[in-house]
Design a protein around this motif. Structure first.
Motif, mmCIF file in Angstrom:
data_model
loop_
_atom_site.group_PDB
_atom_site.id
_atom_site.type_symbol
_atom_site.label_atom_id
_atom_site.label_comp_id
_atom_site.label_asym_id
_atom_site.label_seq_id
_atom_site.Cartn_x
_atom_site.Cartn_y
_atom_site.Cartn_z
ATOM 1 N N ALA A 164 -0.207 -4.716 -4.549
ATOM 2 C CA ALA A 164 -0.437 -4.466 -6.105
ATOM 3 C C ALA A 164 0.474 -5.810 -6.612
ATOM 4 O O ALA A 164 0.244 -6.139 -7.686
ATOM 5 N N ASP A 165 1.803 -5.939 -5.895
ATOM 6 C CA ASP A 165 2.302 -6.747 -6.366
ATOM 7 C C ASP A 165 1.404 -9.133 -6.300
ATOM 8 O O ASP A 165 2.416 -9.373 -6.514
ATOM 9 N N GLU B 98 3.952 0.110 3.951
ATOM 10 C CA GLU B 98 3.632 1.503 3.888
ATOM 11 C C GLU B 98 5.084 2.700 3.379
ATOM 12 O O GLU B 98 5.142 3.096 3.094
ATOM 13 N N ARG C 297 7.704 3.666 -4.188
ATOM 14 C CA ARG C 297 6.663 2.886 -4.971
ATOM 15 C C ARG C 297 7.355 1.429 -5.631
ATOM 16 O O ARG C 297 6.104 0.988 -6.870
ATOM 17 N N SER D 260 8.514 -3.098 -5.826
ATOM 18 C CA SER D 260 7.932 -3.879 -5.049
ATOM 19 C C SER D 260 9.368 -4.388 -4.595
ATOM 20 O O SER D 260 10.312 -4.553 -4.836
ATOM 21 N N LEU E 246 4.894 -0.506 -8.585
ATOM 22 C CA LEU E 246 2.859 -1.222 -8.423
ATOM 23 C C LEU E 246 2.308 -0.176 -8.519
ATOM 24 O O LEU E 246 2.348 1.160 -8.784
ATOM 25 N N LEU E 247 1.403 -1.213 -9.244
ATOM 26 C CA LEU E 247 0.452 0.027 -10.453
ATOM 27 C C LEU E 247 -0.827 0.017 -9.811
ATOM 28 O O LEU E 247 -1.526 1.510 -10.174
ATOM 29 N N THR E 248 -0.809 -0.171 -8.072
ATOM 30 C CA THR E 248 -1.928 0.900 -7.350
ATOM 31 C C THR E 248 -0.870 0.965 -5.908
ATOM 32 O O THR E 248 -0.609 -0.249 -5.530
ATOM 33 N N MET E 249 -1.270 1.460 -5.218
ATOM 34 C CA MET E 249 -1.273 1.771 -3.801
ATOM 35 C C MET E 249 -2.151 0.805 -2.505
ATOM 36 O O MET E 249 -2.140 1.145 -1.412
ATOM 37 N N ALA E 250 -2.812 0.979 -3.851
ATOM 38 C CA ALA E 250 -4.099 -0.024 -2.772
ATOM 39 C C ALA E 250 -4.095 -1.255 -1.743
ATOM 40 O O ALA E 250 -3.141 -2.219 -2.420
ATOM 41 N N THR F 97 -4.623 -4.382 0.362
ATOM 42 C CA THR F 97 -5.901 -5.342 0.747
ATOM 43 C C THR F 97 -5.895 -6.194 1.742
ATOM 44 O O THR F 97 -5.293 -7.142 1.864
#
Length: 472
Positions: free
Chosen positions: A422-423, A433, A441, A443, A450-454, A456
């Protein structure tokens, strides 16, 4: 005379640093451990190895009294260990939580300095821990960077002097000689530095009423590749500098070469003199630590002088050789190949390689049959040695000149499964992870939540890495 005394092969990964106290030897590694040995017979301490870091350990150093050992890691912490039982005494978390690359006690252990890969320097108060504390008035330290600059600071974080471009392409290490000199007008001391420009340099750092000066005394040439570590002996009479290509050179005050040692099988990354015995330790990417006995020289037989200096190098990771070694082997010229033969102790084969116009691309294609029929190397042992050296070079090239954007910011290894967090930064999936689980959580790069743990998958970066590997 320098003779091999002992080879220690206990680490499971690259050895990054080694250091002596009056009675102990400490080594640390990318295998996340620190190992402690007696400097008398090199038996391992009962509490060794020390395991407490979550990632590779980059540096370790003893306090002046020898009762404590500090170590620092990619996990963004500097840990202080007690040497009576190996217990953790303190854990210092680097501001910004950036990987910590180096740490150093002041001579009296009144403070501990740590340097991180984001360029930050942290000074930690250690006066209450029971070491013999010397006055910290006038204490100064030196930092250096992969940009090639060196700075002299006092403990109030005032910059006393800056030497721009001290080493082209970056400074890798610096070390003060223990002795301090003075007259009615100034105080001065010697400082050694080494860098990616394949040079060892000796400086005079002087402090006087009008300020601080840094002057170059000697430039030691002859190294064919970057020098990663340097160390003065306890009496300041010897200077050890480790070459990138597994060579170690020891210099007298006159800056003349005394010895070049060729025992390690891969790149040499660390060197340290004992403060009380004629011993020199070297560490390598071949996972070994070698102990050398230094005869007919000071070699650390004197007592380490406590002077108000310490050196800290804030090193951005990612080592990259320069000159010929910075090129992929496939792009070496015929002269580059001949230079490689000389470095590997195969100078007797120069005429044969020259007559057959062997360049880098052809070197990589050599096999036993070609060495026999085309290059007419009759000795089976010599043919085997050439092939072994070529294989070692291929393996070593996997670790050199890796573009920084292809490395995980946490592990500093080439990405295998890159993901975007997310960063906005890309990380190795397993590493980010694990980082999130252990760092609330935040950065690793910005220290912000981190606003989300997603995560990509970064397929574009993965393809770029595949192309880079193919080009090697």
């Amino acid at each position: 005379m320098v003779s091999l005394l002992r080879s220690i092969q206990d680490h499971a990964d690259d050895v990054n640093w080694c250091g002596f106290s009056s009675t102990l030897l400490a080594t640390c590694s990318l295998d996340k451990s620190i190992r402690i040995y007696s400097s008398t017979d090199f038996t391992e301490a009962s509490f060794s190895p020390l395991a407490g870091h979550g990632y590779g350990v980059h540096c370790c150093c003893f306090s002046s009294c020898g009762r404590y050992l500090a170590s620092c890691s990619t996990d963004a912490t500097t840990v202080v260990w007690g040497m009576s039982s190996g217990e953790k005494v303190a854990v210092f978390e680097q501001p910004g939580r950036s990987p910590v690359r180096v740490c150093m006690f002041s001579p009296g252990s009144a403070c501990l300095v740590s340097g991180a890969s984001d360029g930050s320097i942290a000074l930690w108060d250690f006066q209450s821990r029971g070491c013999q504390v010397s006055p910290i008035c006038g204490l100064m330290f030196v930092t250096d960077t992969t940009y090639g600059d060196m700075q002299v600071w006092d403990l109030d974080a005032n910059q006393l002097h800056a030497a721009r471009e001290a080493h082209d392409l970056g400074v890798t290490c610096c070390h003060f000689a223990p002795q301090i000199h003075s007259d009615d007008h100034s105080v001065w001391f010697r400082l050694a530095s080494c860098g990616q420009d394949s040079l060892l340099k000796i400086w005079t750092v002087s402090q006087h009423a009008t300020g601080c000066r840094m002057e170059l005394l000697h430039t030691l040439t002859g190294q064919s590749a970057p020098v990663l570590s340097c160390s003065f002996s306890a009496d300041g009479g010897l200077l050890a500098g480790v070459k990138w290509l597994c060579d170690l050179a020891t210099f007298q005050n006159s800056a003349s070469l005394l010895y070049s040692l060729h025992q390690h099988q891969r790149y040499v990354t660390a060197c340290a003199f004992s403060p009380t015995m004629p011993l020199l330790a070297t560490g390598s990417m071949d996972r070994s630590v070698i102990i050398w006995r230094v005869e007919d020289g000071s070699g650390g037989q004197g007592v380490l002088t406590s002077c108000p200096l310490l050196s800290v190098c804030s090193i951005l990771p990612g080592r990259c050789a320069v000159g010929r070694s910075s090129l992929p082997v496939s792009r070496w010229s015929e002269e580059d190949v001949l230079a490689w033969l000389r470095e590997e102790g195969l100078a007797a084969l120069e005429s044969s390689f020259r007559a057959n116009n062997i360049d880098g691309a052809e070197l990589l294609c050599l096999d036993k049959e070609m060495l026999t029929s085309d290059l007419r190397i009759e000795s089976a042992g010599l043919r085997s040695k050439v092939l072994r050296k070529i294989e070692e070079m291929k393996t070593a090239s996997d670790d050199s000149c890796v573009p920084d954007e292809l490395l995980c910011p946490i592990t500093r290894e080439v990405l295998r499964d890159p993901v975007i967090a997310a960063d906005g930064y890309s990380y190795e999936r397993e590493a980010i992870e694990s980082w999130v689980r252990n760092h609330n959580r935040s950065s690793p790069m910005t220290n912000l939540p981190l606003l989300t743990m997603a995560l990509t998958p970064n397929r574009t970066l993965k393809m770029a890495i595949s192309r880079w590997k193919a080009a090697q």
